[in-house]
Design a protein around this motif. Structure first.
Motif, PDB file in Angstrom:
ATOM      1  N   SER A 284       0.848  -1.189   0.000  1.00  0.00           N
ATOM      2  CA  SER A 284       0.000   0.000   0.000  1.00  0.00           C
ATOM      3  C   SER A 284       0.884   1.238   0.000  1.00  0.00           C
ATOM      4  N   ILE A 285       0.424   2.258  -0.697  1.00  0.00           N
ATOM      5  CA  ILE A 285       1.128   3.538  -0.773  1.00  0.00           C
ATOM      6  C   ILE A 285       0.243   4.577  -0.117  1.00  0.00           C
ATOM      7  N   TYR A 286       0.802   5.313   0.820  1.00  0.00           N
ATOM      8  CA  TYR A 286       0.040   6.346   1.508  1.00  0.00           C
ATOM      9  C   TYR A 286       0.968   7.480   1.899  1.00  0.00           C
TER      10      TYR A 286
ATOM     11  N   CYS B  75       3.928  10.577  -4.844  1.00  0.00           N
ATOM     12  CA  CYS B  75       3.173   9.353  -5.114  1.00  0.00           C
ATOM     13  C   CYS B  75       3.595   8.726  -6.437  1.00  0.00           C
ATOM     14  N   ASP B  76       3.906   9.555  -7.429  1.00  0.00           N
ATOM     15  CA  ASP B  76       4.295   9.029  -8.733  1.00  0.00           C
ATOM     16  C   ASP B  76       5.601   8.249  -8.660  1.00  0.00           C
ATOM     17  N   ALA B  77       6.533   8.691  -7.835  1.00  0.00           N
ATOM     18  CA  ALA B  77       7.802   7.971  -7.673  1.00  0.00           C
ATOM     19  C   ALA B  77       7.563   6.612  -7.018  1.00  0.00           C
ATOM     20  N   ALA B  78       6.655   6.552  -6.067  1.00  0.00           N
ATOM     21  CA  ALA B  78       6.330   5.283  -5.408  1.00  0.00           C
ATOM     22  C   ALA B  78       5.648   4.327  -6.389  1.00  0.00           C
ATOM     23  N   LYS B  79       4.747   4.852  -7.213  1.00  0.00           N
ATOM     24  CA  LYS B  79       4.087   4.013  -8.220  1.00  0.00           C
ATOM     25  C   LYS B  79       5.088   3.512  -9.252  1.00  0.00           C
ATOM     26  N   ALA B  80       6.024   4.365  -9.661  1.00  0.00           N
ATOM     27  CA  ALA B  80       7.039   3.966 -10.633  1.00  0.00           C
ATOM     28  C   ALA B  80       7.918   2.856 -10.075  1.00  0.00           C
ATOM     29  N   TYR B  81       8.279   2.950  -8.809  1.00  0.00           N
ATOM     30  CA  TYR B  81       9.079   1.900  -8.163  1.00  0.00           C
ATOM     31  C   TYR B  81       8.303   0.581  -8.138  1.00  0.00           C
ATOM     32  N   ALA B  82       7.016   0.662  -7.784  1.00  0.00           N
ATOM     33  CA  ALA B  82       6.191  -0.551  -7.724  1.00  0.00           C
ATOM     34  C   ALA B  82       6.029  -1.174  -9.103  1.00  0.00           C
ATOM     35  N   ASP B  83       5.844  -0.353 -10.126  1.00  0.00           N
ATOM     36  CA  ASP B  83       5.712  -0.877 -11.486  1.00  0.00           C
ATOM     37  C   ASP B  83       7.024  -1.509 -11.959  1.00  0.00           C
ATOM     38  N   LYS B  84       8.134  -0.901 -11.602  1.00  0.00           N
ATOM     39  CA  LYS B  84       9.440  -1.399 -12.028  1.00  0.00           C
ATOM     40  C   LYS B  84       9.717  -2.791 -11.463  1.00  0.00           C
ATOM     41  N   TYR B  85       9.316  -3.022 -10.215  1.00  0.00           N
ATOM     42  CA  TYR B  85       9.599  -4.297  -9.565  1.00  0.00           C
ATOM     43  C   TYR B  85       8.387  -5.235  -9.507  1.00  0.00           C
ATOM     44  N   GLY B  86       7.307  -4.882 -10.186  1.00  0.00           N
ATOM     45  CA  GLY B  86       6.148  -5.772 -10.281  1.00  0.00           C
ATOM     46  C   GLY B  86       5.391  -5.957  -8.975  1.00  0.00           C
ATOM     47  N   ILE B  87       5.282  -4.909  -8.185  1.00  0.00           N
ATOM     48  CA  ILE B  87       4.579  -4.966  -6.902  1.00  0.00           C
ATOM     49  C   ILE B  87       3.151  -4.479  -7.104  1.00  0.00           C
ATOM     50  N   ASP B  88       2.180  -5.269  -6.665  1.00  0.00           N
ATOM     51  CA  ASP B  88       0.776  -4.848  -6.712  1.00  0.00           C
ATOM     52  C   ASP B  88       0.562  -3.824  -5.606  1.00  0.00           C
TER      53      ASP B  88
ATOM     54  N   ASP C 121       4.395   0.458   2.033  1.00  0.00           N
ATOM     55  CA  ASP C 121       4.413  -0.591   3.052  1.00  0.00           C
ATOM     56  C   ASP C 121       3.888  -1.885   2.447  1.00  0.00           C
ATOM     57  N   PHE C 122       4.551  -2.982   2.752  1.00  0.00           N
ATOM     58  CA  PHE C 122       4.101  -4.280   2.271  1.00  0.00           C
ATOM     59  C   PHE C 122       3.038  -4.844   3.209  1.00  0.00           C
ATOM     60  N   VAL C 123       2.054  -5.517   2.622  1.00  0.00           N
ATOM     61  CA  VAL C 123       0.985  -6.157   3.391  1.00  0.00           C
ATOM     62  C   VAL C 123       1.558  -7.438   4.002  1.00  0.00           C
ATOM     63  N   PRO C 124       1.250  -7.744   5.268  1.00  0.00           N
ATOM     64  CA  PRO C 124       1.800  -8.955   5.890  1.00  0.00           C
ATOM     65  C   PRO C 124       1.377 -10.220   5.136  1.00  0.00           C
ATOM     66  N   ALA C 125       2.344 -11.099   4.890  1.00  0.00           N
ATOM     67  CA  ALA C 125       2.073 -12.338   4.177  1.00  0.00           C
ATOM     68  C   ALA C 125       1.558 -13.428   5.115  1.00  0.00           C
ATOM     69  N   GLU C 126       1.907 -13.337   6.386  1.00  0.00           N
ATOM     70  CA  GLU C 126       1.430 -14.331   7.352  1.00  0.00           C
ATOM     71  C   GLU C 126       1.098 -13.635   8.664  1.00  0.00           C
ATOM     72  N   ALA C 127       0.246 -14.269   9.428  1.00  0.00           N
ATOM     73  CA  ALA C 127      -0.176 -13.693  10.705  1.00  0.00           C
ATOM     74  C   ALA C 127       0.936 -13.826  11.741  1.00  0.00           C
ATOM     75  N   LYS C 128       0.936 -12.922  12.688  1.00  0.00           N
ATOM     76  CA  LYS C 128       1.914 -13.000  13.771  1.00  0.00           C
ATOM     77  C   LYS C 128       1.456 -14.036  14.792  1.00  0.00           C
ATOM     78  N   LYS C 129       2.432 -14.715  15.373  1.00  0.00           N
ATOM     79  CA  LYS C 129       2.126 -15.719  16.395  1.00  0.00           C
ATOM     80  C   LYS C 129       2.975 -15.449  17.626  1.00  0.00           C
TER      81      LYS C 129
ATOM     82  N   GLN D 133       9.029  -5.597   7.773  1.00  0.00           N
ATOM     83  CA  GLN D 133      10.008  -4.684   8.336  1.00  0.00           C
ATOM     84  C   GLN D 133      10.435  -3.611   7.344  1.00  0.00           C
ATOM     85  N   VAL D 134      10.075  -3.769   6.067  1.00  0.00           N
ATOM     86  CA  VAL D 134      10.510  -2.850   5.019  1.00  0.00           C
ATOM     87  C   VAL D 134       9.491  -1.736   4.861  1.00  0.00           C
ATOM     88  N   GLN D 135       9.981  -0.494   4.935  1.00  0.00           N
ATOM     89  CA  GLN D 135       9.134   0.678   4.724  1.00  0.00           C
ATOM     90  C   GLN D 135       9.942   1.656   3.877  1.00  0.00           C
ATOM     91  N   LEU D 136       9.500   1.882   2.645  1.00  0.00           N
ATOM     92  CA  LEU D 136      10.235   2.724   1.711  1.00  0.00           C
ATOM     93  C   LEU D 136       9.590   4.095   1.627  1.00  0.00           C
TER      94      LEU D 136
END
Length: 92
Positions: A4-6, A58-71, A26-34, A50-53
């Motif tokens: 998600s980009i905010y 907003c356009d720079a963030a979208k360009a980065y996501a498009d470059k690396y194939g991030i939904d 910010d990346f969405v969690p892939a698994e729940a915390k235990k 743990q990664v927060q870029l």
């Protein structure tokens, strides 16, 4: 690996608006915390949480996501509403 980009919100504990112009990916969690069996702390094996870029806009963030194939899901920034009032308004 969805993300998600905010725009970073204002810190509620201080009156300044530092770093509120930055956009964050910010990346969405892939698994729940235990809970850890020994200490009881919450954790998971997902290191993407743990990664927060930060990006300048907003356009720079979208360009980065498009470059690396991030939904991505872009969260729009809510409009700021200022409540202007004077000390004299307490005595009306």
């Amino acid at each position: 690996m969805p993300a998600s980009i905010y725009q970073r919100p204002k810190n509620a504990m201080q009156s300044g608006r530092a770093r509120t112009d930055d956009w964050v990916l910010d990346f969405v969690p892939a698994e729940a915390k235990k809970p850890d069996p020994l200490m009881g702390w919450a954790g998971s094996g997902d290191t993407q949480q743990q990664v927060q870029l930060s990006f300048p806009d907003c356009d720079a963030a979208k360009a980065y996501a498009d470059k690396y194939g991030i939904d991505v899901h872009v969260v729009p920034t809510p409009a700021r509403r200022l409540k202007l009032q004077a000390y004299a308004d307490n005595f009306r």
